[in-house]
Motif scaffolding. Structure first.
Motif, PDB file in Angstrom:
ATOM      1  N   UNK A  46       0.722  -1.366  -0.011  1.00 22.36           N
ATOM      2  CA  UNK A  46       0.183  -0.051   0.061  1.00 22.36           C
ATOM      3  C   UNK A  46       1.060   1.170   0.176  1.00 22.36           C
ATOM      4  N   UNK A  47       1.921   1.125   0.864  1.00 19.49           N
ATOM      5  CA  UNK A  47       2.965   2.350   0.728  1.00 19.49           C
ATOM      6  C   UNK A  47       4.386   1.807   0.970  1.00 19.49           C
ATOM      7  N   UNK A  55      11.238   5.767   5.698  1.00 25.01           N
ATOM      8  CA  UNK A  55      10.728   5.530   7.049  1.00 25.01           C
ATOM      9  C   UNK A  55      10.002   4.157   7.178  1.00 25.01           C
ATOM     10  N   UNK A  56       8.927   3.814   6.526  1.00 24.15           N
ATOM     11  CA  UNK A  56       8.420   2.596   6.818  1.00 24.15           C
ATOM     12  C   UNK A  56       7.517   2.275   5.314  1.00 24.15           C
ATOM     13  N   UNK A  58       3.781  -0.272   4.372  1.00 19.00           N
ATOM     14  CA  UNK A  58       2.556  -0.831   4.846  1.00 19.00           C
ATOM     15  C   UNK A  58       2.032  -1.761   3.723  1.00 19.00           C
ATOM     16  N   UNK A  60      -0.881  -5.471   3.316  1.00 22.46           N
ATOM     17  CA  UNK A  60      -1.692  -6.495   3.804  1.00 22.46           C
ATOM     18  C   UNK A  60      -1.431  -7.716   2.956  1.00 22.46           C
ATOM     19  N   UNK A  78      12.554  -3.153  11.876  1.00 25.15           N
ATOM     20  CA  UNK A  78      11.413  -3.405  12.805  1.00 25.15           C
ATOM     21  C   UNK A  78       9.967  -3.878  12.232  1.00 25.15           C
ATOM     22  N   UNK A  80       5.768  -5.004  12.504  1.00 27.63           N
ATOM     23  CA  UNK A  80       4.461  -5.165  12.998  1.00 27.63           C
ATOM     24  C   UNK A  80       3.557  -6.257  12.371  1.00 27.63           C
ATOM     25  N   UNK A  82      -0.261  -7.075  12.683  1.00 28.02           N
ATOM     26  CA  UNK A  82      -1.604  -6.666  12.961  1.00 28.02           C
ATOM     27  C   UNK A  82      -2.782  -7.690  12.378  1.00 28.02           C
ATOM     28  N   UNK A 111       4.391  -6.989  17.761  1.00 30.58           N
ATOM     29  CA  UNK A 111       5.790  -5.986  17.469  1.00 30.58           C
ATOM     30  C   UNK A 111       6.937  -6.941  17.454  1.00 30.58           C
ATOM     31  N   UNK A 112       7.666  -6.695  16.477  1.00 26.49           N
ATOM     32  CA  UNK A 112       9.145  -7.754  16.663  1.00 26.49           C
ATOM     33  C   UNK A 112      10.284  -6.474  16.273  1.00 26.49           C
ATOM     34  N   UNK A 129      -2.290  -7.010   8.440  1.00 25.38           N
ATOM     35  CA  UNK A 129      -1.836  -5.913   8.208  1.00 25.38           C
ATOM     36  C   UNK A 129      -0.292  -5.757   8.601  1.00 25.38           C
ATOM     37  N   UNK A 131       3.563  -3.546   9.117  1.00 29.21           N
ATOM     38  CA  UNK A 131       4.187  -2.188   8.923  1.00 29.21           C
ATOM     39  C   UNK A 131       5.847  -2.427   9.153  1.00 29.21           C
ATOM     40  N   UNK A 132       6.215  -2.014   8.351  1.00 33.75           N
ATOM     41  CA  UNK A 132       7.831  -2.526   8.524  1.00 33.75           C
ATOM     42  C   UNK A 132       8.885  -1.223   8.051  1.00 33.75           C
ATOM     43  N   UNK A 133      10.034  -1.402   8.603  1.00 32.40           N
ATOM     44  CA  UNK A 133      11.107  -0.408   8.257  1.00 32.40           C
ATOM     45  C   UNK A 133      11.199  -0.137   6.733  1.00 32.40           C
TER      46      UNK A 133
ATOM     47  N   UNK B  25      10.003  -6.844  22.040  1.00 30.89           N
ATOM     48  CA  UNK B  25       8.944  -7.675  21.489  1.00 30.89           C
ATOM     49  C   UNK B  25       7.599  -7.447  22.483  1.00 30.89           C
ATOM     50  N   UNK B  26       6.547  -7.429  21.910  1.00 26.05           N
ATOM     51  CA  UNK B  26       5.337  -7.584  22.693  1.00 26.05           C
ATOM     52  C   UNK B  26       4.217  -7.559  21.745  1.00 26.05           C
ATOM     53  N   UNK B  55      11.061   5.661  13.831  1.00 20.20           N
ATOM     54  CA  UNK B  55      10.734   5.225  12.421  1.00 20.20           C
ATOM     55  C   UNK B  55       9.231   5.491  12.122  1.00 20.20           C
ATOM     56  N   UNK B  56       8.539   4.840  13.154  1.00 24.37           N
ATOM     57  CA  UNK B  56       7.079   4.963  12.892  1.00 24.37           C
ATOM     58  C   UNK B  56       6.044   4.787  13.923  1.00 24.37           C
ATOM     59  N   UNK B 109      -7.429   3.321   1.061  1.00 23.49           N
ATOM     60  CA  UNK B 109      -6.087   3.908   1.794  1.00 23.49           C
ATOM     61  C   UNK B 109      -5.706   5.259   1.418  1.00 23.49           C
TER      62      UNK B 109
END
Lengths: 189, 189
Positions: A46-47, A55-56, A58, A60, A78, A80, A82, A111-112, A129, A131-133, B25-26, B55-56, B109
Protein backbone atom coordinates in the motif's frame (compact mmCIF):
# COMPACT_ATOMS: atom_id res chain seq x y z
CA UNK A 1 0.13 8.55 -11.97
CA UNK A 2 -2.73 6.49 -13.27
CA UNK A 3 -5.01 4.04 -11.54
CA UNK A 4 -5.95 2.53 -14.89
CA UNK A 5 -5.26 -1.17 -14.78
CA UNK A 6 -4.19 -1.84 -18.33
CA UNK A 7 -2.10 -4.80 -19.37
CA UNK A 8 1.36 -3.72 -20.35
CA UNK A 9 2.94 -4.87 -23.61
CA UNK A 10 6.22 -5.43 -21.78
CA UNK A 11 4.57 -7.93 -19.45
CA UNK A 12 4.85 -5.76 -16.38
CA UNK A 13 2.11 -6.31 -13.81
CA UNK A 14 -1.02 -4.26 -14.35
CA UNK A 15 -0.44 -2.57 -11.00
CA UNK A 16 2.77 -0.90 -12.20
CA UNK A 17 2.63 2.80 -11.37
CA UNK A 18 -0.18 2.52 -8.82
CA UNK A 19 2.23 3.87 -6.19
CA UNK A 20 3.86 7.17 -7.11
CA UNK A 21 7.41 6.13 -6.07
CA UNK A 22 8.05 9.47 -4.34
CA UNK A 23 6.37 11.46 -1.55
CA UNK A 24 3.16 12.48 -3.35
CA UNK A 25 -0.42 12.17 -2.09
CA UNK A 26 -2.56 9.31 -3.42
CA UNK A 27 -5.41 7.03 -2.55
CA UNK A 28 -6.11 3.37 -3.27
CA UNK A 29 -9.42 1.58 -3.43
CA UNK A 30 -9.88 -1.71 -1.60
CA UNK A 31 -7.71 -4.29 -3.36
CA UNK A 32 -5.48 -1.78 -5.18
CA UNK A 33 -1.74 -1.85 -4.60
CA UNK A 34 1.29 -3.87 -5.70
CA UNK A 35 0.37 -7.55 -5.54
CA UNK A 36 2.70 -10.51 -5.04
CA UNK A 37 2.21 -14.21 -4.38
CA UNK A 38 4.58 -15.93 -1.96
CA UNK A 39 3.75 -19.51 -0.90
CA UNK A 40 0.10 -18.84 -1.81
CA UNK A 41 -0.20 -15.76 0.40
CA UNK A 42 -1.43 -12.70 -1.50
CA UNK A 43 0.51 -9.61 -0.45
CA UNK A 44 -0.71 -6.12 -1.36
CA UNK A 45 1.76 -3.27 -0.92
CA UNK A 46 0.00 0.00 0.00
CA UNK A 47 2.91 2.35 0.64
CA UNK A 48 6.67 1.82 0.39
CA UNK A 49 9.84 3.48 1.60
CA UNK A 50 9.93 5.27 -1.76
CA UNK A 51 6.96 7.37 -0.63
CA UNK A 52 8.03 7.75 3.03
CA UNK A 53 11.69 8.74 2.58
CA UNK A 54 12.65 5.27 3.79
CA UNK A 55 10.77 5.51 7.08
CA UNK A 56 8.18 2.75 6.71
CA UNK A 57 6.16 0.54 4.39
CA UNK A 58 2.64 -0.85 4.84
CA UNK A 59 1.12 -3.96 3.26
CA UNK A 60 -1.68 -6.43 3.76
CA UNK A 61 -1.53 -10.18 3.28
CA UNK A 62 -4.32 -12.66 2.72
CA UNK A 63 -3.16 -16.06 3.94
CA UNK A 64 -4.68 -19.53 4.04
CA UNK A 65 -3.87 -21.54 7.17
CA UNK A 66 -0.56 -23.28 6.84
CA UNK A 67 2.77 -24.41 8.18
CA UNK A 68 5.17 -22.43 10.35
CA UNK A 69 6.85 -19.54 8.52
CA UNK A 70 10.41 -20.49 9.47
CA UNK A 71 12.32 -18.68 12.18
CA UNK A 72 14.32 -15.67 11.05
CA UNK A 73 15.50 -12.24 12.11
CA UNK A 74 16.37 -9.00 10.31
CA UNK A 75 18.96 -6.77 11.90
CA UNK A 76 17.75 -3.51 10.40
CA UNK A 77 13.98 -3.94 10.29
CA UNK A 78 11.29 -3.43 12.92
CA UNK A 79 8.09 -5.31 12.09
CA UNK A 80 4.43 -5.07 13.06
CA UNK A 81 1.94 -7.95 12.72
CA UNK A 82 -1.63 -6.66 13.04
CA UNK A 83 -4.34 -9.30 12.61
CA UNK A 84 -7.38 -7.90 10.79
CA UNK A 85 -9.14 -11.26 10.51
CA UNK A 86 -8.46 -14.93 11.30
CA UNK A 87 -5.90 -16.30 13.74
CA UNK A 88 -2.11 -16.13 13.64
CA UNK A 89 0.28 -17.66 16.17
CA UNK A 90 3.37 -15.54 16.75
CA UNK A 91 6.61 -16.94 18.19
CA UNK A 92 8.84 -14.36 19.86
CA UNK A 93 12.28 -14.49 21.46
CA UNK A 94 13.17 -11.86 24.06
CA UNK A 95 16.66 -10.39 24.37
CA UNK A 96 17.30 -12.60 27.41
CA UNK A 97 16.61 -15.70 25.30
CA UNK A 98 13.14 -16.35 26.73
CA UNK A 99 10.65 -17.71 24.18
CA UNK A 100 6.94 -16.88 23.98
CA UNK A 101 4.04 -17.75 21.75
CA UNK A 102 0.77 -15.85 21.40
CA UNK A 103 -2.30 -16.62 19.34
CA UNK A 104 -3.42 -13.32 17.84
CA UNK A 105 -7.01 -12.99 16.65
CA UNK A 106 -8.79 -10.10 14.91
CA UNK A 107 -7.61 -6.87 16.50
CA UNK A 108 -4.49 -8.49 17.94
CA UNK A 109 -1.17 -6.77 17.46
CA UNK A 110 2.42 -7.98 17.66
CA UNK A 111 5.67 -6.02 17.49
CA UNK A 112 9.04 -7.59 16.65
CA UNK A 113 12.01 -5.24 17.00
CA UNK A 114 15.00 -5.44 14.68
CA UNK A 115 17.41 -8.28 15.31
CA UNK A 116 15.23 -10.69 17.32
CA UNK A 117 14.24 -14.20 16.12
CA UNK A 118 10.59 -14.74 15.33
CA UNK A 119 8.28 -17.04 13.41
CA UNK A 120 4.55 -17.33 12.82
CA UNK A 121 1.91 -19.74 11.71
CA UNK A 122 -1.48 -18.88 10.22
CA UNK A 123 -3.83 -21.13 12.20
CA UNK A 124 -7.08 -19.89 10.63
CA UNK A 125 -7.20 -18.20 7.22
CA UNK A 126 -6.19 -14.65 8.02
CA UNK A 127 -5.83 -11.13 6.80
CA UNK A 128 -2.79 -9.39 8.24
CA UNK A 129 -1.59 -5.81 8.08
CA UNK A 130 2.16 -5.35 8.21
CA UNK A 131 4.18 -2.23 8.94
CA UNK A 132 7.95 -2.45 8.52
CA UNK A 133 11.03 -0.29 8.37
CA UNK A 134 11.16 1.24 4.88
CA UNK A 135 12.76 -0.98 2.24
CA UNK A 136 11.68 -4.31 3.70
CA UNK A 137 8.11 -4.07 2.44
CA UNK A 138 8.95 -5.48 -0.98
CA UNK A 139 10.15 -8.83 0.44
CA UNK A 140 7.10 -10.61 -1.06
CA UNK A 141 8.11 -9.32 -4.50
CA UNK A 142 11.76 -10.25 -3.93
CA UNK A 143 11.04 -13.75 -2.62
CA UNK A 144 7.74 -14.35 -4.40
CA UNK A 145 6.36 -13.21 -7.72
CA UNK A 146 4.31 -10.21 -8.83
CA UNK A 147 0.74 -11.10 -9.68
CA UNK A 148 -2.48 -9.47 -10.85
CA UNK A 149 -4.61 -12.41 -9.72
CA UNK A 150 -6.42 -11.45 -6.50
CA UNK A 151 -8.29 -14.74 -6.10
CA UNK A 152 -7.15 -18.01 -4.67
CA UNK A 153 -4.06 -19.03 -6.58
CA UNK A 154 -1.53 -21.81 -6.68
CA UNK A 155 1.31 -21.19 -4.23
CA UNK A 156 4.41 -19.64 -5.71
CA UNK A 157 7.29 -21.55 -4.14
CA UNK A 158 10.62 -19.84 -4.83
CA UNK A 159 13.64 -21.90 -5.72
CA UNK A 160 16.24 -21.96 -2.96
CA UNK A 161 18.81 -19.74 -4.74
CA UNK A 162 16.14 -17.07 -5.28
CA UNK A 163 15.07 -17.27 -1.63
CA UNK A 164 18.64 -17.03 -0.37
CA UNK A 165 19.50 -14.14 -2.68
CA UNK A 166 16.42 -12.23 -1.50
CA UNK A 167 17.26 -12.96 2.15
CA UNK A 168 20.78 -11.61 1.61
CA UNK A 169 19.50 -8.50 -0.16
CA UNK A 170 17.00 -7.83 2.66
CA UNK A 171 19.48 -8.62 5.44
CA UNK A 172 17.34 -11.53 6.66
CA UNK A 173 19.04 -14.20 8.73
CA UNK A 174 17.33 -17.56 8.24
CA UNK A 175 17.65 -19.69 11.40
CA UNK A 176 16.84 -23.30 10.45
CA UNK A 177 18.53 -24.66 13.60
CA UNK A 178 16.39 -22.54 15.93
CA UNK A 179 14.11 -24.51 18.28
CA UNK A 180 11.20 -22.87 20.08
CA UNK A 181 11.17 -23.77 23.76
CA UNK A 182 7.64 -22.66 24.57
CA UNK A 183 6.24 -24.17 27.73
CA UNK A 184 3.26 -21.88 28.13
CA UNK A 185 0.74 -21.27 25.39
CA UNK A 186 -0.88 -17.91 25.80
CA UNK A 187 -4.26 -17.91 24.12
CA UNK A 188 -6.87 -15.32 23.34
CA UNK A 189 -4.59 -12.55 22.26
CA UNK B 1 6.12 -5.31 31.34
CA UNK B 2 2.68 -6.19 32.58
CA UNK B 3 -0.62 -6.30 30.75
CA UNK B 4 -2.50 -6.10 34.06
CA UNK B 5 -4.86 -3.16 33.93
CA UNK B 6 -4.74 -1.96 37.51
CA UNK B 7 -5.71 1.53 38.58
CA UNK B 8 -2.71 3.53 39.65
CA UNK B 9 -2.67 5.42 42.95
CA UNK B 10 -1.03 8.38 41.19
CA UNK B 11 -3.97 8.70 38.82
CA UNK B 12 -2.07 7.59 35.75
CA UNK B 13 -4.18 5.83 33.12
CA UNK B 14 -4.54 2.08 33.62
CA UNK B 15 -2.80 1.52 30.28
CA UNK B 16 0.50 2.97 31.55
CA UNK B 17 3.31 0.57 30.75
CA UNK B 18 1.35 -1.43 28.16
CA UNK B 19 3.95 -0.38 25.55
CA UNK B 20 7.54 -1.18 26.51
CA UNK B 21 8.95 2.25 25.55
CA UNK B 22 11.98 0.68 23.87
CA UNK B 23 12.53 -1.86 21.05
CA UNK B 24 11.30 -5.03 22.81
CA UNK B 25 8.83 -7.61 21.48
CA UNK B 26 5.25 -7.50 22.77
CA UNK B 27 1.69 -8.29 21.83
CA UNK B 28 -1.60 -6.54 22.50
CA UNK B 29 -5.08 -7.99 22.63
CA UNK B 30 -7.92 -6.27 20.75
CA UNK B 31 -8.58 -2.98 22.52
CA UNK B 32 -5.26 -2.83 24.38
CA UNK B 33 -2.96 0.13 23.87
CA UNK B 34 -2.65 3.74 25.00
CA UNK B 35 -6.10 5.34 24.80
CA UNK B 36 -6.94 9.00 24.32
CA UNK B 37 -10.12 10.95 23.63
CA UNK B 38 -9.94 13.89 21.23
CA UNK B 39 -13.23 15.50 20.13
CA UNK B 40 -15.00 12.23 20.99
CA UNK B 41 -12.76 10.07 18.80
CA UNK B 42 -11.18 7.18 20.71
CA UNK B 43 -7.54 6.77 19.71
CA UNK B 44 -5.58 3.62 20.62
CA UNK B 45 -1.82 3.78 20.24
CA UNK B 46 -0.36 0.37 19.31
CA UNK B 47 3.32 1.17 18.74
CA UNK B 48 5.25 4.42 19.04
CA UNK B 49 8.55 5.87 17.90
CA UNK B 50 9.95 4.79 21.28
CA UNK B 51 9.74 1.16 20.12
CA UNK B 52 10.76 1.80 16.48
CA UNK B 53 13.80 4.02 16.99
CA UNK B 54 11.74 6.96 15.77
CA UNK B 55 10.79 5.37 12.45
CA UNK B 56 7.00 5.07 12.76
CA UNK B 57 4.00 4.87 15.04
CA UNK B 58 0.70 2.99 14.51
CA UNK B 59 -2.69 3.73 16.05
CA UNK B 60 -6.37 3.10 15.48
CA UNK B 61 -9.20 5.56 15.94
CA UNK B 62 -12.90 4.93 16.43
CA UNK B 63 -14.79 7.98 15.21
CA UNK B 64 -18.45 8.97 15.07
CA UNK B 65 -19.44 10.87 11.92
CA UNK B 66 -18.73 14.55 12.29
CA UNK B 67 -17.51 17.84 10.99
CA UNK B 68 -14.42 18.51 8.88
CA UNK B 69 -11.16 17.99 10.77
CA UNK B 70 -9.65 21.37 9.86
CA UNK B 71 -7.01 21.74 7.19
CA UNK B 72 -3.44 21.42 8.40
CA UNK B 73 -0.01 20.21 7.37
CA UNK B 74 3.02 18.84 9.21
CA UNK B 75 6.42 19.47 7.69
CA UNK B 76 8.16 16.46 9.20
CA UNK B 77 5.49 13.79 9.23
CA UNK B 78 4.24 11.40 6.55
CA UNK B 79 0.76 10.08 7.32
CA UNK B 80 -1.33 7.08 6.28
CA UNK B 81 -5.15 6.95 6.55
CA UNK B 82 -6.37 3.35 6.19
CA UNK B 83 -10.11 2.89 6.57
CA UNK B 84 -10.97 -0.37 8.35
CA UNK B 85 -14.69 0.36 8.57
CA UNK B 86 -17.12 3.19 7.76
CA UNK B 87 -16.53 6.06 5.35
CA UNK B 88 -14.04 8.92 5.51
CA UNK B 89 -13.68 11.76 3.03
CA UNK B 90 -10.10 12.85 2.51
CA UNK B 91 -9.14 16.25 1.10
CA UNK B 92 -5.70 16.39 -0.51
CA UNK B 93 -3.61 19.17 -2.06
CA UNK B 94 -0.98 18.23 -4.61
CA UNK B 95 2.35 20.02 -4.86
CA UNK B 96 1.09 21.94 -7.90
CA UNK B 97 -1.79 23.32 -5.83
CA UNK B 98 -4.45 21.05 -7.33
CA UNK B 99 -7.11 19.94 -4.82
CA UNK B 100 -8.78 16.53 -4.68
CA UNK B 101 -11.31 14.79 -2.51
CA UNK B 102 -11.89 11.05 -2.20
CA UNK B 103 -14.45 9.12 -0.20
CA UNK B 104 -12.60 6.16 1.31
CA UNK B 105 -14.61 3.15 2.43
CA UNK B 106 -13.49 -0.06 4.20
CA UNK B 107 -10.21 -1.16 2.66
CA UNK B 108 -9.49 2.30 1.25
CA UNK B 109 -6.09 3.81 1.78
CA UNK B 110 -4.78 7.37 1.64
CA UNK B 111 -1.23 8.68 1.87
CA UNK B 112 -0.35 12.29 2.76
CA UNK B 113 3.34 13.13 2.48
CA UNK B 114 5.02 15.56 4.84
CA UNK B 115 4.33 19.24 4.23
CA UNK B 116 1.12 19.06 2.16
CA UNK B 117 -2.24 20.47 3.31
CA UNK B 118 -4.98 17.96 4.05
CA UNK B 119 -8.24 17.58 5.92
CA UNK B 120 -10.80 14.85 6.45
CA UNK B 121 -14.38 14.29 7.49
CA UNK B 122 -15.83 11.09 8.92
CA UNK B 123 -19.03 10.70 6.88
CA UNK B 124 -20.13 7.37 8.41
CA UNK B 125 -18.94 6.20 11.85
CA UNK B 126 -15.52 4.76 11.09
CA UNK B 127 -12.57 2.84 12.33
CA UNK B 128 -9.29 4.13 10.96
CA UNK B 129 -5.76 2.83 11.16
CA UNK B 130 -3.05 5.47 11.11
CA UNK B 131 0.66 5.08 10.43
CA UNK B 132 2.84 8.15 10.91
CA UNK B 133 6.46 9.20 11.13
CA UNK B 134 7.67 8.32 14.62
CA UNK B 135 6.90 10.93 17.28
CA UNK B 136 3.66 12.20 15.76
CA UNK B 137 1.56 9.24 16.97
CA UNK B 138 0.96 10.76 20.41
CA UNK B 139 -0.87 13.82 18.98
CA UNK B 140 -4.20 12.54 20.41
CA UNK B 141 -2.63 12.47 23.88
CA UNK B 142 -1.04 15.90 23.38
CA UNK B 143 -4.20 17.56 22.02
CA UNK B 144 -6.77 15.34 23.73
CA UNK B 145 -6.79 13.53 27.04
CA UNK B 146 -5.75 10.05 28.13
CA UNK B 147 -8.69 7.79 28.92
CA UNK B 148 -9.46 4.25 30.05
CA UNK B 149 -13.07 4.46 28.86
CA UNK B 150 -13.41 2.48 25.63
CA UNK B 151 -17.14 3.10 25.20
CA UNK B 152 -18.95 6.05 23.75
CA UNK B 153 -17.83 9.06 25.71
CA UNK B 154 -18.43 12.78 25.82
CA UNK B 155 -16.12 14.61 23.42
CA UNK B 156 -12.99 16.06 24.95
CA UNK B 157 -12.65 19.51 23.40
CA UNK B 158 -9.25 21.02 24.16
CA UNK B 159 -8.98 24.67 25.09
CA UNK B 160 -7.35 26.75 22.38
CA UNK B 161 -4.03 27.35 24.23
CA UNK B 162 -3.62 23.58 24.75
CA UNK B 163 -4.39 22.91 21.07
CA UNK B 164 -1.95 25.57 19.87
CA UNK B 165 0.80 24.38 22.23
CA UNK B 166 0.37 20.80 21.01
CA UNK B 167 0.40 21.94 17.37
CA UNK B 168 3.65 23.84 17.97
CA UNK B 169 5.22 20.86 19.75
CA UNK B 170 4.22 18.52 16.89
CA UNK B 171 5.21 20.97 14.13
CA UNK B 172 1.63 21.14 12.86
CA UNK B 173 0.63 24.15 10.80
CA UNK B 174 -3.07 24.92 11.23
CA UNK B 175 -4.48 26.52 8.07
CA UNK B 176 -7.81 28.15 8.96
CA UNK B 177 -7.77 30.35 5.83
CA UNK B 178 -7.42 27.37 3.47
CA UNK B 179 -10.35 26.85 1.09
CA UNK B 180 -10.85 23.56 -0.77
CA UNK B 181 -11.52 24.12 -4.42
CA UNK B 182 -12.86 20.66 -5.30
CA UNK B 183 -14.79 20.56 -8.51
CA UNK B 184 -14.80 16.81 -8.96
CA UNK B 185 -15.98 14.45 -6.26
CA UNK B 186 -14.40 11.07 -6.66
CA UNK B 187 -16.56 8.44 -5.00
CA UNK B 188 -16.25 4.81 -4.19
CA UNK B 189 -12.66 4.76 -3.04
Amino acid sequence: MSFQHLRDADGRPAWSGVLPGRPEPYVLRRGEGEHANLFGDLFTLLVSGDETEGQFGVFTSTCPSGELIPTHSHAGTHEVFHVLDGAVRLFLADRDGRHRTHLLRAGGFGFVPAGLPHAYRVEEAAQLLGVVTGGFERFPQAMGTPTDDLGEQPPFVPEVPRLLAAARALDVELMPQFRWDVTGDEEGR
